[in-house]
Design an enzyme around this catalytic site. Structure first.
Site, PDB file in Angstrom:
ATOM      1  N   TYR A  52       0.841  -1.195   0.000  1.00 37.25           N
ATOM      2  CA  TYR A  52       0.000   0.000   0.000  1.00 37.25           C
ATOM      3  C   TYR A  52       0.881   1.252   0.000  1.00 37.25           C
ATOM      4  O   TYR A  52       1.653   1.479   0.932  1.00 37.25           O
ATOM      5  CB  TYR A  52      -0.967   0.021   1.194  1.00 37.25           C
ATOM      6  CG  TYR A  52      -2.010  -1.080   1.154  1.00 37.25           C
ATOM      7  CD1 TYR A  52      -2.287  -1.780  -0.014  1.00 37.25           C
ATOM      8  CD2 TYR A  52      -2.742  -1.425   2.291  1.00 37.25           C
ATOM      9  CE1 TYR A  52      -3.238  -2.792  -0.054  1.00 37.25           C
ATOM     10  CE2 TYR A  52      -3.706  -2.432   2.261  1.00 37.25           C
ATOM     11  CZ  TYR A  52      -3.931  -3.115   1.086  1.00 37.25           C
ATOM     12  OH  TYR A  52      -4.878  -4.110   1.051  1.00 37.25           O
ATOM     13  N   SER A 217     -13.123  -3.745   0.208  1.00 36.00           N
ATOM     14  CA  SER A 217     -13.898  -2.896  -0.722  1.00 36.00           C
ATOM     15  C   SER A 217     -15.409  -3.020  -0.489  1.00 36.00           C
ATOM     16  O   SER A 217     -16.161  -3.332  -1.417  1.00 36.00           O
ATOM     17  CB  SER A 217     -13.544  -3.203  -2.173  1.00 36.00           C
ATOM     18  OG  SER A 217     -12.267  -2.707  -2.500  1.00 36.00           O
ATOM     19  N   PRO A 218     -15.860  -2.740   0.726  1.00 37.28           N
ATOM     20  CA  PRO A 218     -17.282  -2.926   1.045  1.00 37.28           C
ATOM     21  C   PRO A 218     -18.243  -1.974   0.334  1.00 37.28           C
ATOM     22  O   PRO A 218     -19.442  -2.232   0.298  1.00 37.28           O
ATOM     23  CB  PRO A 218     -17.329  -2.690   2.561  1.00 37.28           C
ATOM     24  CG  PRO A 218     -16.139  -1.827   2.850  1.00 37.28           C
ATOM     25  CD  PRO A 218     -15.084  -2.280   1.889  1.00 37.28           C
ATOM     26  N   GLY A 222     -17.334  -3.918  -8.890  1.00 30.96           N
ATOM     27  CA  GLY A 222     -16.278  -4.344  -9.810  1.00 30.96           C
ATOM     28  C   GLY A 222     -14.931  -4.334  -9.112  1.00 30.96           C
ATOM     29  O   GLY A 222     -14.840  -4.391  -7.881  1.00 30.96           O
ATOM     30  N   PHE A 228     -20.757   2.191  -5.372  1.00 32.67           N
ATOM     31  CA  PHE A 228     -22.144   2.101  -5.875  1.00 32.67           C
ATOM     32  C   PHE A 228     -23.050   3.058  -5.098  1.00 32.67           C
ATOM     33  O   PHE A 228     -24.153   3.366  -5.530  1.00 32.67           O
ATOM     34  CB  PHE A 228     -22.681   0.670  -5.773  1.00 32.67           C
ATOM     35  CG  PHE A 228     -22.567   0.078  -4.386  1.00 32.67           C
ATOM     36  CD1 PHE A 228     -21.459  -0.677  -4.017  1.00 32.67           C
ATOM     37  CD2 PHE A 228     -23.561   0.290  -3.435  1.00 32.67           C
ATOM     38  CE1 PHE A 228     -21.343  -1.208  -2.741  1.00 32.67           C
ATOM     39  CE2 PHE A 228     -23.451  -0.236  -2.153  1.00 32.67           C
ATOM     40  CZ  PHE A 228     -22.329  -0.985  -1.803  1.00 32.67           C
TER      41      PHE A 228
HETATM   42  N1  LIG Z   1      -6.998  -8.157   0.420  1.00 39.25           N
HETATM   43  C1  LIG Z   1      -7.095  -7.483  -0.700  1.00 39.25           C
HETATM   44  O1  LIG Z   1      -6.810  -7.986  -1.799  1.00 39.25           O
HETATM   45  C2  LIG Z   1      -7.557  -6.067  -0.629  1.00 39.25           C
HETATM   46  C3  LIG Z   1      -7.850  -5.356  -1.810  1.00 39.25           C
HETATM   47  C4  LIG Z   1      -8.291  -4.033  -1.677  1.00 39.25           C
HETATM   48  C5  LIG Z   1      -8.443  -3.456  -0.425  1.00 39.25           C
HETATM   49  N2  LIG Z   1      -8.139  -4.175   0.706  1.00 39.25           N
HETATM   50  C6  LIG Z   1      -8.327  -3.597   2.056  1.00 39.25           C
HETATM   51  O2  LIG Z   1      -9.664  -3.160   2.155  1.00 39.25           O
HETATM   52  C7  LIG Z   1      -9.700  -1.788   2.525  1.00 39.25           C
HETATM   53  C8  LIG Z   1     -10.891  -1.140   1.898  1.00 39.25           C
HETATM   54  O3  LIG Z   1     -10.803  -1.150   0.476  1.00 39.25           O
HETATM   55  P1  LIG Z   1     -11.402   0.049  -0.376  1.00 39.25           P
HETATM   56  O4  LIG Z   1     -10.767   1.305   0.010  1.00 39.25           O
HETATM   57  O5  LIG Z   1     -11.369  -0.358  -1.798  1.00 39.25           O
HETATM   58  O6  LIG Z   1     -12.905  -0.006   0.175  1.00 39.25           O
HETATM   59  P2  LIG Z   1     -14.163   0.946   0.219  1.00 39.25           P
HETATM   60  O7  LIG Z   1     -14.343   1.382   1.618  1.00 39.25           O
HETATM   61  O8  LIG Z   1     -15.260   0.174  -0.419  1.00 39.25           O
HETATM   62  O9  LIG Z   1     -13.831   2.160  -0.719  1.00 39.25           O
HETATM   63  C9  LIG Z   1     -13.304   3.364  -0.247  1.00 39.25           C
HETATM   64  C10 LIG Z   1     -13.349   4.376  -1.349  1.00 39.25           C
HETATM   65  O10 LIG Z   1     -14.705   4.591  -1.719  1.00 39.25           O
HETATM   66  C11 LIG Z   1     -15.028   5.958  -1.533  1.00 39.25           C
HETATM   67  N3  LIG Z   1     -16.385   6.045  -1.006  1.00 39.25           N
HETATM   68  C12 LIG Z   1     -16.957   5.266  -0.067  1.00 39.25           C
HETATM   69  N4  LIG Z   1     -18.227   5.637   0.127  1.00 39.25           N
HETATM   70  C13 LIG Z   1     -18.458   6.669  -0.698  1.00 39.25           C
HETATM   71  C14 LIG Z   1     -19.580   7.468  -0.969  1.00 39.25           C
HETATM   72  N5  LIG Z   1     -20.731   7.288  -0.329  1.00 39.25           N
HETATM   73  N6  LIG Z   1     -19.471   8.444  -1.901  1.00 39.25           N
HETATM   74  C15 LIG Z   1     -18.304   8.647  -2.540  1.00 39.25           C
HETATM   75  N7  LIG Z   1     -17.184   7.908  -2.325  1.00 39.25           N
HETATM   76  C16 LIG Z   1     -17.274   6.927  -1.408  1.00 39.25           C
HETATM   77  C17 LIG Z   1     -14.039   6.469  -0.510  1.00 39.25           C
HETATM   78  O11 LIG Z   1     -13.914   7.863  -0.652  1.00 39.25           O
HETATM   79  P3  LIG Z   1     -13.600   8.730   0.684  1.00 39.25           P
HETATM   80  O12 LIG Z   1     -12.212   8.375   1.040  1.00 39.25           O
HETATM   81  O13 LIG Z   1     -13.758  10.118   0.209  1.00 39.25           O
HETATM   82  O14 LIG Z   1     -14.598   8.328   1.711  1.00 39.25           O
HETATM   83  C18 LIG Z   1     -12.780   5.702  -0.927  1.00 39.25           C
HETATM   84  O15 LIG Z   1     -12.163   6.325  -2.036  1.00 39.25           O
HETATM   85  C19 LIG Z   1      -8.343  -1.233   2.080  1.00 39.25           C
HETATM   86  O16 LIG Z   1      -7.962  -0.090   2.827  1.00 39.25           O
HETATM   87  C20 LIG Z   1      -7.440  -2.396   2.367  1.00 39.25           C
HETATM   88  O17 LIG Z   1      -7.102  -2.404   3.731  1.00 39.25           O
HETATM   89  C21 LIG Z   1      -7.715  -5.462   0.613  1.00 39.25           C
END
Ligand SMILES: NC(=O)c1ccc[n+]([C@@H]2O[C@H](COP(=O)([O-])OP(=O)(O)OC[C@H]3O[C@@H](n4cnc5c(N)ncnc54)[C@H](OP(=O)(O)O)[C@@H]3O)[C@@H](O)[C@H]2O)c1
Length: 308
Positions: A52, A217-218, A222, A228
């Site tokens: 990261y 990525s909750p 995709g 979403f």
């Molecule tokens: N094991 C694996 O292969 C793997 C892969 C990917 C990620 N991960 C882990 O999972 C964690 C979460 O992943 P993620 O960051 O992809 O998850 P996420 O929480 O689904 O996505 C976060 C992103 O979505 C945006 N977002 C969320 N809600 C929103 C809304 N209502 N309106 C506009 N934008 C919104 C956030 O913007 P804001 O920042 O502005 O809120 C941020 O850019 C990572 O930090 C990592 O620790 C693990």
């Protein structure tokens, strides 16, 4: 905040985890504020990976939290290794695992990780080598527990044949719009696309073997295609349903998207990626809600899935 013990460990952790993948987007004071919000909300579990921000996210985290032994003891730290980036391949060799963990510990300014995950399956892995690496990491006190990410049941079985430690976590992609681990079970033996078993029943396997699932990525659909939530163009019916249920509980759409995951009886943990403290609070609020069975299904169907 709800807490649960990770099976086969002594770790009592929040069911919401702070993911640190996007920490490089923040200036240091904002990172401090985000981590402070997480702690104030009751989050005690922090997810990292060596890749990261090319390691920078782990450094920002330890800088922002002013890491010290006293602070370290209050939190559960997890990181991952095995992806070689930006070259784009996987490496589960003993040499790479050892080197990666040493780098993680240095950047996080700690002597030990609570959990180390193998990030993505390496088809060239020699399980004996992984076992040797884990043995050294455990006996030296550098890693307390081990797990995997994005692994299917047979890949876990293969590792487990050689590794003397129980793999305690499998971190997998899961959101209302990304549900392969649920789809095939619901449409068993049907001929539509939803019925394709893409992960060898990983959800049921993890439940059977007491492996804690963590949802990454909750709020994304995709493979990092954006959230979403509020995307009325692509997900009009889903957003309408989310908003209706959010109004009933007096919370935001972020809370409902979180509650949809925590409602599952497998005690799935939600790995939040937000860089926005308000959104983090909303998600933590959502984890306290128990959706009704009907609401859970309404959301699943509104995402375009069949319930036959
Ligand atoms: N094991 C694996 O292969 C793997 C892969 C990917 C990620 N991960 C882990 O999972 C964690 C979460 O992943 P993620 O960051 O992809 O998850 P996420 O929480 O689904 O996505 C976060 C992103 O979505 C945006 N977002 C969320 N809600 C929103 C809304 N209502 N309106 C506009 N934008 C919104 C956030 O913007 P804001 O920042 O502005 O809120 C941020 O850019 C990572 O930090 C990592 O620790 C693990």
């Amino acid at each position: 905040m709800k807490y649960k013990k990770i099976a086969n460990t002594d770790l009592n952790v929040s069911n919401v985890i702070m993911g640190n993948m996007r920490l490089t987007q923040l200036a240091l004071p904002d990172a401090e504020k985000l981590i402070r919000t997480a702690i104030d909300e009751g989050i005690n579990f922090f997810d990292h990976a060596d890749i990261y921000g090319k390691g920078r996210c782990e450094e920002i985290f330890s800088e922002a939290i002013h890491m010290s032994p006293a602070i370290r003891e209050k939190m559960v730290l997890q990181s991952k290794c095995g992806i070689i980036s930006p070259e784009g391949y996987f490496d589960f060799s003993k040499e790479h695992i050892m080197e990666s963990v040493n780098g993680i510990l240095k950047r996080l300014r700690t002597d030990y990780l609570d959990i180390l995950l193998l990030h993505r399956p390496d088809p060239l892995m020699e399980p004996v080598e992984v076992a040797e690496a884990f043995e050294e990491l455990h006996t030296s006190g550098k890693v307390r527990y081990f797990g995997v990410s994005n692994h299917n049941p047979m890949q876990i079985e293969l590792l487990q044949k050689y590794i003397p430690y129980k793999l305690v976590v499998n971190q997998l992609q899961l959101s209302i719009t990304h549900t392969p681990m649920i789809d095939s079970g619901i449409t068993l033996n049907m001929t539509n696309d939803q019925a394709v078993n893409r992960d060898s029943s990983v959800l049921e396997y993890c439940r059977l073997h007491d492996i804690t699932i963590q949802a990454w990525s909750p709020f994304q659909h995709g493979f990092f295609e954006g959230t979403f939530l509020g995307d009325l163009k692509r997900f009009p019916e889903l957003n309408q349903t989310i908003d209706r249920i959010a109004e009933k509980y007096g919370v935001t759409n972020t809370a409902i998207a979180t509650a949809w995951i925590t409602r599952h009886p497998a005690n799935i943990q939600v790995v939040l990626g937000t860089t926005n403290p308000e959104r983090m609070k909303e998600a933590c609020n959502g984890a306290k809600i128990t959706l009704t069975r009907e609401e859970w299904y309404q959301l699943y169907k509104a995402a375009g899935n069949i319930v036959p």
